[in-house]
Design an enzyme around this catalytic site. Sequence first.
Site: not given
Length: 434
Positions: A241, A341
Amino acid sequence: MNDISRRRLLGTAGAVGAGGLVVGAAGGAGVRAATEADPATALTTVGSTEVAFRSSGKTGGGSGSAGSAHSSAHSAHQAGITTPAQSTGYLIAFDLAAGAGRSRAAALLRRWSASTQRMMAGEPVGDDTGIALDAGPSSLTVTFGFGRSFFGRTGLTAQRPTQLDPLPDFSSDHLDARRSNGDLWVQIGANDPLVAFHALRTLQNEAGSAARVRWQMNGFNRSPGATAKPMTTRNLMGQIDGTGNPKPSESDFDRRIFVPVGAGKGAGAQPEWMAGGSYAVVRRIRMLLDDWEKLPLRKQEQVIGRRKKDGAPLTGGTETTAMDLDKVGPDGKFVIPDNAHARISAPEQNGGAALLRRTFSYHDGIGQDGTPDAGLLFVCWQADPAQGFVPVQRKLDRGDALSAFIRHEASGLFAVPGAAGPGEYVGQRLIEGH
């Protein structure tokens, strides 16, 4: 409290070398390790690492009076923005007490600033609780911001930036007003949980009758040293992330993330007190982990657009390899799906919009529905939310495959001014310089 100094205890358990000297990301965040030699009180490198209360930098991209004392004093950043995210984090919002007003707010910020400077240096404060007495700074950072409501409560509405206008509604919002917004916002991070908790309790106690806690969120990341070399952190979905974060080495990094000196003139003007500052969008994003974990690995990777094991794009390479958004597979479909995403959030898909993610994971037990109350404390930084978070989130809102597995449950937007100059408290140029 006696005169024992936490800083006096600083040392290293071994040779500091390159591993004990961490250079801050942008503008020289001023992270360093103390090297006192007393073996009886020596700390590990993690414990002894200190982040400067005030970081300098080239902020402003050449705007303002470059090199002048005025420019330097108004272009430094608060710590906790470009500082590498620590293993323990707290996000707290306070509301001023009824009738507290500008003078009591100033006194509170003066107390907080003085105590923060001492704690970040590894020193005790006032009537210290002793929670972190035998610890060093442990990369402690404390960052302060102002919510939209602060300006009305203190008679400073004329100084409120338009960038603090409320965020638009998004389809994934299930926001709890009790855990959103606030007059004052504080972000605490440290690589030792006790050091972070000590800072939290100190600030809560010093708020006294001037302000009360509106909400608090507790977060965590991987501990430093847990991997053989520094790595991008993983979130609770197991995904790497933060790969797409803008890099301090990029020529337009400061322009995208920090308000430049001299931005108070012309189109898109911002108040002078925000020079060197940034805007933090805070979102508590619950991950629907039971649903996510039922997906096979291949489907998870298609939702994200990256390989789970190493964060590389599905088009190949390593984590840092650029995505080939035009590559198609034998079936004639994009290798990185239309609704992935990573594709939708990419700057090139959003007119160059960029934001600096600095997140913590959270886990607050099991919710009333029997599922994990866990996810991401999402904090992103930008010079203007209308050019950072908002366009990216709007794009995600229209078709991000990840949206089926997350829920935004709290939100806040805060103006985070530049660092306090010598002899100043954080926010002084706002409160006293209008």
